[in-house]
Structure formats: C-alpha cells, structure tokens
Design a protein around this motif. Sequence first.
Motif, mmCIF file in Angstrom:
data_model
loop_
_atom_site.group_PDB
_atom_site.id
_atom_site.type_symbol
_atom_site.label_atom_id
_atom_site.label_comp_id
_atom_site.label_asym_id
_atom_site.label_seq_id
_atom_site.Cartn_x
_atom_site.Cartn_y
_atom_site.Cartn_z
ATOM 1 N N ALA A 229 -2.102 -8.267 -3.274
ATOM 2 C CA ALA A 229 -0.670 -8.342 -2.975
ATOM 3 C C ALA A 229 0.168 -8.460 -4.244
ATOM 4 C CB ALA A 229 -0.388 -9.519 -2.040
ATOM 5 N N ASP A 230 -0.291 -9.244 -5.222
ATOM 6 C CA ASP A 230 0.468 -9.419 -6.466
ATOM 7 C C ASP A 230 0.753 -8.084 -7.157
ATOM 8 O OD1 ASP A 230 0.368 -12.126 -6.044
ATOM 9 O OD2 ASP A 230 -1.214 -12.505 -7.508
ATOM 10 N N SER A 231 -0.177 -7.152 -7.038
ATOM 11 C CA SER A 231 -0.065 -5.877 -7.748
ATOM 12 C C SER A 231 1.058 -5.000 -7.205
ATOM 13 C CB SER A 231 -1.391 -5.115 -7.673
ATOM 14 O OG SER A 231 -2.438 -5.854 -8.275
ATOM 15 N N THR A 232 1.571 -5.337 -6.029
ATOM 16 C CA THR A 232 2.685 -4.564 -5.477
ATOM 17 C C THR A 232 3.873 -4.555 -6.432
ATOM 18 O OG1 THR A 232 1.991 -5.016 -3.202
ATOM 19 C CG2 THR A 232 4.285 -4.406 -3.518
ATOM 20 N N ALA A 233 4.028 -5.607 -7.223
ATOM 21 C CA ALA A 233 5.132 -5.668 -8.185
ATOM 22 C C ALA A 233 5.052 -4.557 -9.225
ATOM 23 C CB ALA A 233 5.142 -7.029 -8.884
ATOM 24 N N TYR A 234 3.877 -3.926 -9.334
ATOM 25 C CA TYR A 234 3.663 -2.937 -10.389
ATOM 26 C C TYR A 234 3.412 -1.538 -9.830
ATOM 27 C CZ TYR A 234 3.017 -7.444 -12.576
ATOM 28 O OH TYR A 234 3.200 -8.746 -12.986
ATOM 29 N N ILE A 235 3.923 -1.278 -8.628
ATOM 30 C CA ILE A 235 3.757 0.055 -8.026
ATOM 31 C C ILE A 235 4.243 1.146 -8.972
ATOM 32 C CG2 ILE A 235 4.639 1.599 -6.239
ATOM 33 C CD1 ILE A 235 4.528 -0.573 -4.256
ATOM 34 N N SER A 236 5.391 0.924 -9.589
ATOM 35 C CA SER A 236 5.974 1.954 -10.451
ATOM 36 C C SER A 236 5.031 2.329 -11.593
ATOM 37 C CB SER A 236 7.315 1.467 -11.017
ATOM 38 O OG SER A 236 7.898 2.444 -11.852
ATOM 39 N N MET A 237 4.382 1.339 -12.204
ATOM 40 C CA MET A 237 3.448 1.616 -13.290
ATOM 41 C C MET A 237 2.253 2.422 -12.788
ATOM 42 S SD MET A 237 1.264 -0.947 -15.779
ATOM 43 C CE MET A 237 2.660 -2.037 -16.057
ATOM 44 N N VAL A 238 1.728 2.023 -11.636
ATOM 45 C CA VAL A 238 0.578 2.736 -11.081
ATOM 46 C C VAL A 238 0.957 4.181 -10.753
ATOM 47 C CG1 VAL A 238 -1.082 2.825 -9.182
ATOM 48 C CG2 VAL A 238 -0.446 0.616 -10.170
ATOM 49 N N ARG A 239 2.128 4.374 -10.209
ATOM 50 C CA ARG A 239 2.557 5.726 -9.845
ATOM 51 C C ARG A 239 2.858 6.584 -11.073
ATOM 52 N NH1 ARG A 239 6.649 7.098 -7.519
ATOM 53 N NH2 ARG A 239 5.666 9.008 -6.752
ATOM 54 N N ASP A 240 3.230 5.958 -12.167
ATOM 55 C CA ASP A 240 3.377 6.719 -13.414
ATOM 56 C C ASP A 240 2.035 7.297 -13.853
ATOM 57 O OD1 ASP A 240 6.080 6.372 -13.679
ATOM 58 O OD2 ASP A 240 5.955 4.723 -15.105
ATOM 59 N N ILE A 241 0.976 6.533 -13.583
ATOM 60 C CA ILE A 241 -0.374 6.961 -13.969
ATOM 61 C C ILE A 241 -0.947 7.960 -12.963
ATOM 62 C CG2 ILE A 241 -2.745 6.147 -14.315
ATOM 63 C CD1 ILE A 241 -1.483 3.446 -15.208
ATOM 64 N N LEU A 242 -0.648 7.741 -11.676
ATOM 65 C CA LEU A 242 -1.174 8.581 -10.597
ATOM 66 C C LEU A 242 -0.011 9.101 -9.754
ATOM 67 C CD1 LEU A 242 -4.057 6.141 -9.617
ATOM 68 C CD2 LEU A 242 -4.371 8.358 -10.757
ATOM 69 N N PRO A 243 0.800 9.965 -10.313
ATOM 70 C CA PRO A 243 2.053 10.355 -9.635
ATOM 71 C C PRO A 243 1.868 11.145 -8.340
ATOM 72 C CG PRO A 243 1.672 11.734 -11.570
ATOM 73 C CD PRO A 243 0.651 10.635 -11.621
ATOM 74 N N HIS A 244 0.715 11.799 -8.183
ATOM 75 C CA HIS A 244 0.511 12.646 -7.005
ATOM 76 C C HIS A 244 -0.306 11.969 -5.910
ATOM 77 C CE1 HIS A 244 2.273 15.799 -9.392
ATOM 78 N NE2 HIS A 244 1.327 15.695 -10.307
ATOM 79 N N ALA A 245 -0.791 10.777 -6.162
ATOM 80 C CA ALA A 245 -1.628 10.096 -5.173
ATOM 81 C C ALA A 245 -0.767 9.541 -4.035
ATOM 82 C CB ALA A 245 -2.405 8.963 -5.832
ATOM 83 N N PRO A 246 -1.089 9.860 -2.790
ATOM 84 C CA PRO A 246 -0.385 9.251 -1.672
ATOM 85 C C PRO A 246 -0.591 7.729 -1.690
ATOM 86 C CG PRO A 246 -1.710 11.109 -0.938
ATOM 87 C CD PRO A 246 -2.116 10.809 -2.343
ATOM 88 N N TRP A 247 0.407 6.996 -1.246
ATOM 89 C CA TRP A 247 0.263 5.540 -1.225
ATOM 90 C C TRP A 247 0.884 4.967 0.044
ATOM 91 C CZ3 TRP A 247 4.782 2.527 -1.404
ATOM 92 C CH2 TRP A 247 5.953 3.207 -1.790
ATOM 93 N N THR A 248 0.312 3.872 0.486
ATOM 94 C CA THR A 248 0.836 3.178 1.657
ATOM 95 C C THR A 248 1.248 1.767 1.272
ATOM 96 O OG1 THR A 248 -1.398 2.452 2.294
ATOM 97 C CG2 THR A 248 -0.569 4.492 3.290
ATOM 98 N N PHE A 249 2.270 1.272 1.942
ATOM 99 C CA PHE A 249 2.672 -0.118 1.766
ATOM 100 C C PHE A 249 2.624 -0.779 3.134
ATOM 101 C CE2 PHE A 249 6.062 -3.383 1.889
ATOM 102 C CZ PHE A 249 5.467 -4.291 1.032
ATOM 103 N N HIS A 250 1.818 -1.827 3.244
ATOM 104 C CA HIS A 250 1.574 -2.498 4.508
ATOM 105 C C HIS A 250 2.341 -3.822 4.563
ATOM 106 C CE1 HIS A 250 -1.872 0.203 5.513
ATOM 107 N NE2 HIS A 250 -1.824 0.368 4.201
ATOM 108 N N TYR A 251 3.017 -4.035 5.668
ATOM 109 C CA TYR A 251 3.807 -5.255 5.828
ATOM 110 C C TYR A 251 3.756 -5.724 7.278
ATOM 111 C CZ TYR A 251 7.381 -2.178 7.829
ATOM 112 O OH TYR A 251 8.045 -1.286 8.617
ATOM 113 N N ARG A 252 4.258 -6.910 7.488
ATOM 114 C CA ARG A 252 4.223 -7.547 8.801
ATOM 115 C C ARG A 252 5.554 -8.266 9.017
ATOM 116 N NH1 ARG A 252 -1.288 -10.745 10.392
ATOM 117 N NH2 ARG A 252 -0.964 -10.912 12.658
ATOM 118 N N ASP A 253 5.827 -8.717 10.228
ATOM 119 C CA ASP A 253 7.078 -9.426 10.439
ATOM 120 C C ASP A 253 7.169 -10.622 9.500
ATOM 121 O OD1 ASP A 253 6.658 -12.171 12.173
ATOM 122 O OD2 ASP A 253 5.111 -10.687 12.629
ATOM 123 N N SER A 254 8.381 -10.933 9.059
ATOM 124 C CA SER A 254 8.575 -11.880 7.965
ATOM 125 C C SER A 254 8.069 -13.287 8.285
ATOM 126 C CB SER A 254 10.058 -11.927 7.586
ATOM 127 O OG SER A 254 10.860 -12.282 8.698
#
Length: 412
Positions: A229-254
């Motif tokens: 979960a902590d790594s979600t803060a760095y999605i932008s960095m990961v996507r810079d490295i893997l710009p074409h990889a599909p990604w999902t973000f999973h969440y639940r009611d607050s």
Amino acid sequence: MPSTQRSRFLLAAGFLAAAAAEVSDEPPIDIPSDTELQFSADPYADQDKLDMIKSGIANLAAIRYEASSFSSENTGYTGVYGDFCVYDARLNYVEDPSLYPTIDDMMLTSDHCGEHTYTLPLAEVVAAVSSHDINVGQTNPPVDGLLFHLGHSGAGVVSNALATFETTLVVPEHPAITDALFACDHIHNRHESADCSSSLQKKLVEDVINLATRSSDASITHAYIKFNADSTAYISMVRDILPHAPWTFHYRDSDTTLAKSTQANRNSCVFKRRQPSSFLAQKAILLGIDLDGMSQEDLCALYLSTLFEVAINEYENSETGMLVSYAQLVEAGYITDVVLPFLGLQAEIDADPAMVSANVETTLTTKSNTRGVPGNKVQHWNANDEVIHISDKVRAASALFLGNAMEASERM
C-alpha cells in the motif's frame, strides 16, 4: 549502528525488510563464521555467487543503501548492496497462492534465506546479469500489469488469481521494490538530507524491478507486480519506468478501509508520523497539520487520503489505469470478465474458461495472509460474512479526510 550479524538474525526471523532498513546506510562488514552463529553449512558455499544469480539459483531478497547513495554529485547510484538467497520465486504458482501473498512469505520457507544470504554491490550484479542475458539470448517476461491499492481492498485476490496461470510470474510486495521506491524519502526523513537525485533513485527502482521479474523460463510470458500500500505514493515513478503497463488501483469504502488499517497488528500507518512520504508531508503542511499531534485514526486517514489522491490523479492523467472497488471485485464474473482481460490474459482465459473461472472462484473464497495460523493452512472465507467494527473515531476521521475523495471516485 546495528551490525550485519544482527541483520542475519532478523532475516532468520523473517524480517528482511526491517533488517535492510536498519543497516541501509552502511556497507556490509565481516560477520562471524557459520559455526559461531550455529548456522548449517551452506550447500552452495563452493559456487560463485554471481554465477548463482545469473543462472537464477539465487534471487534478490533485499537492498540496502547509504545516505549518499543517490547524491546529485554521483553519475550513478553508489554504495547500494543487494542481499541474495535461494528461494522459489514462483511458490505462489507451485502451491496455493493464498499461503504466499508476499515475497517475504516465500522466503520464510527457505532455510538458505534465513542463514546464508549473499551481499553484493547491486550495480555489479546488474551489469553481470545484463551481460549474461544478452550473451545467452535470455528475454525476460514483460511486465504486463501493476497492482496498487489502499490495503485490505482486494488486490491480493487479483494477485492470487494471476498466480494461478502457468504463463505468469507474479511478484507480490517485494521488499526490495518497496525500499527502492521509498529511498529518497527515507534519506530525507532519517538523515535530514535533500541531496537525493530522483533520476538515480529511478534507475535503482528500474534495476530492482528487472531483477525481481527476471526469469529464464520461456513458458512465462507475463510478469505482474503487486506493490504494498505504501508504494501507491510512487505510482508516477513506476509508470515513468513502465509507461505501457496496465495498472489497477484497488480501494474499499472509507470507513472499512480505515477500520481495518487501524486494527492492532495492521496499523503500520502510524509509522508515517516519523517516516512520511513527501506527498504526505506536503499535504500536512498544506493543511497546517502537525503529524505528531494527530490521533491514530486521523493520521491513518490522512495517510490513506494521500495515497487515494495520488492514484486518482494518475488515473485522470493516464490511459492505462483501472479503478477497482472492492464491491465490484466480489461480484460474480468481474475478475474473469473485466480485470484479467484488462491485464492481458484474454488468450489464456479463452483457452480454458472453465478452469480460469474455477481458479478465480477459489481465490475469492480463500483467505490470504495466513501467517500465524497453525500449520499455515488454507482458510476459507466469505466476504459477505465479514463483520468489521467501525468506531466513532474511525467514522469521524474517515469523514474528515477520506469520504469526499472516495465519493468523487465513484462518479468517474
């Protein structure tokens, strides 16, 4: 500073990531002999360690770095070391994936990882591995999917479903990837240093991902990474490295997300008081909030809201993301008909739809995170039977920091 001897004992106890963090600002030093530490003899003692890594016998377990490893004065990262040991990185395919929801769980099955890790300069390993793969014509599976989440929101179910395919390599919550993503924030928080080059850190993340998703098995045609979960803060960095990889973000009611995140033994978010990401620190400043003075519920809600906002912003600015709510995930057919095809597995589904549906149904009725369960046995569960206590403090903190953002996401 703690010695490498201490890190070996932590490793034996299964705390690889903690050990790496504790010794991340010092190079490896000599340790007592195996006899002195009462370890068994290393069955690979006579083998060249780099050759073991190149051939895939030994895999990356953890990394460590120094306060100056990513200094802007460097032309490349320096003083970064990798810990390697022998473990089965596809144990989540060979056996029930619910028993091995993280790489740490796989390493805990390895006596070698508990007693005989090898520490080498990471840049040296990366160069040797790259040269080897070119020489032998080894092509590693492409990273075809990235799983981000808020925690306790169903990403593990999808990760487990992905791991049931013969053609996939699933890397769930690798501690080295987590530590690489957090490196500059860690150096800033612990050493009060702003001298951390984002480009050098990004190169480290790229190298770690390449090592973690490496495979010589030609039958594996897809690699997937589930981040913590902590790594979600760095999605932008990961996507810079893997710009074409599909990604999902999973969440639940607050309310449920915050309630589960503040339960005893699950409330790691409280450590963000001293180790915030740059995004959390900036949001606290913007709101005029002192993290030290916040209650557990408010701190964790603020932390989760930061992750959520980062993910939503990335989703709005990319064409490769999918938002997946927990309520959708447990609907019949949603994983098979929507999520897995989005992650590039339509051909595998078409080849045997009945088997895929059966495997997904099994993952939906099997509880992950079974550490501490006698015999580490598979546990069955029903999402509709789960009872979660939500306190007034949780409701108030959720409404203050999380509610509006999540409501907005439902309208997307």
